[in-house]
Design a protein around this motif. Sequence first.
Motif, PDB file in Angstrom:
ATOM      1  N   PHE A   1      11.518   5.774   0.601  1.00  0.00           N
ATOM      2  CA  PHE A   1      10.505   6.352   1.693  1.00  0.00           C
ATOM      3  C   PHE A   1      11.539   6.098   3.207  1.00  0.00           C
ATOM      4  O   PHE A   1      12.782   6.191   3.235  1.00  0.00           O
ATOM      5  N   VAL A   2      11.610   7.468   4.077  1.00  0.00           N
ATOM      6  CA  VAL A   2      11.696   7.450   5.257  1.00  0.00           C
ATOM      7  C   VAL A   2      11.243   6.535   6.189  1.00  0.00           C
ATOM      8  O   VAL A   2       9.831   6.732   6.567  1.00  0.00           O
ATOM      9  N   SER A   3      12.254   6.495   7.260  1.00  0.00           N
ATOM     10  CA  SER A   3      11.281   5.941   8.639  1.00  0.00           C
ATOM     11  C   SER A   3      11.593   6.423   9.889  1.00  0.00           C
ATOM     12  O   SER A   3      12.618   7.500   9.787  1.00  0.00           O
ATOM     13  N   LEU A   4      10.757   6.462  10.691  1.00  0.00           N
ATOM     14  CA  LEU A   4      11.018   7.415  12.448  1.00  0.00           C
ATOM     15  C   LEU A   4      10.259   6.231  13.575  1.00  0.00           C
ATOM     16  O   LEU A   4       9.279   5.008  13.429  1.00  0.00           O
ATOM     17  N   THR A   5      10.648   6.757  14.506  1.00  0.00           N
ATOM     18  CA  THR A   5      10.470   5.908  15.868  1.00  0.00           C
ATOM     19  C   THR A   5       9.590   6.771  16.490  1.00  0.00           C
ATOM     20  O   THR A   5       9.418   7.655  16.436  1.00  0.00           O
TER      21      THR A   5
ATOM     22  N   TYR B   1       6.440   5.386   8.136  1.00  0.00           N
ATOM     23  CA  TYR B   1       7.370   5.552   6.948  1.00  0.00           C
ATOM     24  C   TYR B   1       6.120   5.765   6.281  1.00  0.00           C
ATOM     25  O   TYR B   1       4.872   5.863   6.259  1.00  0.00           O
ATOM     26  N   CYS B   2       6.778   6.636   5.244  1.00  0.00           N
ATOM     27  CA  CYS B   2       6.062   7.406   4.490  1.00  0.00           C
ATOM     28  C   CYS B   2       7.565   7.672   3.336  1.00  0.00           C
ATOM     29  O   CYS B   2       8.405   7.054   4.080  1.00  0.00           O
ATOM     30  N   SER B   3       6.760   8.090   2.407  1.00  0.00           N
ATOM     31  CA  SER B   3       7.398   8.410   0.691  1.00  0.00           C
ATOM     32  C   SER B   3       7.849   9.432   0.296  1.00  0.00           C
ATOM     33  O   SER B   3       7.205  10.582   0.970  1.00  0.00           O
ATOM     34  N   LYS B   4       9.472   9.654   0.241  1.00  0.00           N
ATOM     35  CA  LYS B   4       9.785  10.875  -0.057  1.00  0.00           C
ATOM     36  C   LYS B   4       8.910  11.370  -1.004  1.00  0.00           C
ATOM     37  O   LYS B   4       9.157  12.856  -0.683  1.00  0.00           O
ATOM     38  N   ALA B   5       8.360  11.172  -2.196  1.00  0.00           N
ATOM     39  CA  ALA B   5       7.799  11.647  -2.684  1.00  0.00           C
ATOM     40  C   ALA B   5       6.012  11.777  -2.462  1.00  0.00           C
ATOM     41  O   ALA B   5       5.211  12.915  -3.725  1.00  0.00           O
ATOM     42  N   ASN B   6       6.094  11.536  -1.225  1.00  0.00           N
ATOM     43  CA  ASN B   6       4.661  12.190  -0.542  1.00  0.00           C
ATOM     44  C   ASN B   6       4.725  14.135  -0.787  1.00  0.00           C
ATOM     45  O   ASN B   6       5.673  14.379  -0.453  1.00  0.00           O
TER      46      ASN B   6
ATOM     47  N   ALA C   1       0.531  -0.743  -0.222  1.00  0.00           N
ATOM     48  CA  ALA C   1       0.286  -0.179  -0.160  1.00  0.00           C
ATOM     49  C   ALA C   1       0.613   0.878  -0.427  1.00  0.00           C
ATOM     50  O   ALA C   1       0.451   1.896  -0.699  1.00  0.00           O
ATOM     51  N   LEU C   2       2.424   1.582   0.745  1.00  0.00           N
ATOM     52  CA  LEU C   2       3.126   2.437   0.677  1.00  0.00           C
ATOM     53  C   LEU C   2       4.077   2.711  -0.205  1.00  0.00           C
ATOM     54  O   LEU C   2       3.599   3.605  -1.392  1.00  0.00           O
ATOM     55  N   ALA C   3       3.778   0.804  -0.966  1.00  0.00           N
ATOM     56  CA  ALA C   3       4.840   1.502  -2.163  1.00  0.00           C
ATOM     57  C   ALA C   3       4.210   2.034  -3.351  1.00  0.00           C
ATOM     58  O   ALA C   3       4.738   2.617  -4.513  1.00  0.00           O
ATOM     59  N   GLU C   4       2.451   1.234  -3.426  1.00  0.00           N
ATOM     60  CA  GLU C   4       1.958   1.685  -4.318  1.00  0.00           C
ATOM     61  C   GLU C   4       1.268   3.303  -4.149  1.00  0.00           C
ATOM     62  O   GLU C   4       0.371   3.599  -5.330  1.00  0.00           O
ATOM     63  N   GLY C   5       1.406   3.516  -3.655  1.00  0.00           N
ATOM     64  CA  GLY C   5       0.984   5.315  -3.134  1.00  0.00           C
ATOM     65  C   GLY C   5      -0.431   5.216  -3.042  1.00  0.00           C
ATOM     66  O   GLY C   5      -1.847   5.905  -2.436  1.00  0.00           O
ATOM     67  N   ASN C   6      -0.647   3.706  -1.951  1.00  0.00           N
ATOM     68  CA  ASN C   6      -2.712   3.413  -1.410  1.00  0.00           C
ATOM     69  C   ASN C   6      -2.989   4.471  -0.024  1.00  0.00           C
ATOM     70  O   ASN C   6      -3.836   4.455   0.741  1.00  0.00           O
TER      71      ASN C   6
ATOM     72  N   THR D   1      -0.360  18.212   4.401  1.00  0.00           N
ATOM     73  CA  THR D   1      -1.126  17.604   5.753  1.00  0.00           C
ATOM     74  C   THR D   1       0.131  16.517   6.677  1.00  0.00           C
ATOM     75  O   THR D   1       0.182  16.837   7.302  1.00  0.00           O
ATOM     76  N   MET D   2       0.697  15.512   5.442  1.00  0.00           N
ATOM     77  CA  MET D   2       1.359  14.109   5.653  1.00  0.00           C
ATOM     78  C   MET D   2       2.386  15.197   6.105  1.00  0.00           C
ATOM     79  O   MET D   2       3.248  14.545   6.963  1.00  0.00           O
ATOM     80  N   LEU D   3       2.652  16.107   4.797  1.00  0.00           N
ATOM     81  CA  LEU D   3       4.241  16.584   5.352  1.00  0.00           C
ATOM     82  C   LEU D   3       4.642  17.381   6.467  1.00  0.00           C
ATOM     83  O   LEU D   3       5.189  17.864   7.227  1.00  0.00           O
ATOM     84  N   GLU D   4       3.571  17.490   7.274  1.00  0.00           N
ATOM     85  CA  GLU D   4       3.345  18.914   8.068  1.00  0.00           C
ATOM     86  C   GLU D   4       3.351  18.079   9.146  1.00  0.00           C
ATOM     87  O   GLU D   4       4.186  18.141  10.531  1.00  0.00           O
ATOM     88  N   LEU D   5       2.873  16.535   9.895  1.00  0.00           N
ATOM     89  CA  LEU D   5       2.868  16.158   9.894  1.00  0.00           C
ATOM     90  C   LEU D   5       4.157  15.267  10.279  1.00  0.00           C
ATOM     91  O   LEU D   5       4.551  14.994  11.720  1.00  0.00           O
ATOM     92  N   TRP D   6       4.250  14.646   9.394  1.00  0.00           N
ATOM     93  CA  TRP D   6       6.277  14.535   9.016  1.00  0.00           C
ATOM     94  C   TRP D   6       7.344  15.409   9.988  1.00  0.00           C
ATOM     95  O   TRP D   6       7.602  14.938  11.177  1.00  0.00           O
TER      96      TRP D   6
END
Length: 305
Positions: free
Chosen positions: A161-165, A279-284, A135-140, A288-293
């Motif tokens: 992709f990037v990840s955080l704890t 995890y999120c995609s660098k291309a996202n 789902a993450l890799a396919e942008g879902n 709202t997601m950018l602010e959350l990250w």
Amino acid sequence: MQIKWLDDLLAIAECKNFSRAAEIRCVTQSALSRRIRSLEDWVGVELVDRGTYPIQLTLAGRTFCEQGREALAALLELRSALRQEERMPGRSIQVTAGHSLSMTFLPKWLTRFQQHNAHFNARVVAANIHDAVIALAEGNCDLMIVYHHPQAPILLDVEKFVSLTLGHDSFIPLCAPNRRGEPLHRLPGKTGKPVPHLAYTTTTFLGRVADIVIKNAPVPCVLSRCYEADMAMLLMRMAIEGYGVAWLPESAVTEALERGQLVRAGGNEWSAQLEIRSYCSKANQNPTMLELWKTLETASHRISV
């Protein structure tokens, strides 16, 4: 023709190695090979020169990749535009989370997070880790939240992709108590009297971690695999009913432990620590997601120091 086949070919073109490409695509090498064969059958020509090392694409493969990459980008852009119209209203993100985390960690985390940060709407889908990665890799989804263990890593392309704890959880062996409140089944078991094991199906992430714990234990463990399920909550119910020992995330069994429905079937040597990662995609490009990250990066730094 399936779009994922083109992604498979692009991964081979980048890695020049079936094994590494399979890791990036989160499939087995044999599955990747079958999908490439299916793509070649659809196109009608060989796309991969399997007689070279490292693996190279044929001329037709290179041409297909170049044209296919542009076509795929256009399709994904169109899909993104159409999905924007179907998103939840206002500031929103789409989250895919592991089954256990979606029922235990995620609701509490969202509540705490939104008490101290700007509100956003969330659409949550529970999935096993394999489907969550897809789902993450396919942008879902915008955000994936799953468990991580260093000996059972999720192999995602760090260029994409990037990840955080977000936190940590204990993975512990549990069973029902006897009338004296002691474990009804106690690890490690004995020859001739194995411990009934409530196990995860072999393809699950928690199943792999349980196997690692058992393999790394200081003494041999004598188990009898008597029940299998792909969800921790199902194994928890079977453990409460006294059927055997199950390894479960502590966050999923807090109430059962407090009520005395479950007790530890062994000491700390039979446990493991799990990391809860996002995890999120660098291309996202969801604002709202950018602010959350950005907020998550600050919180993750506090957790790790």
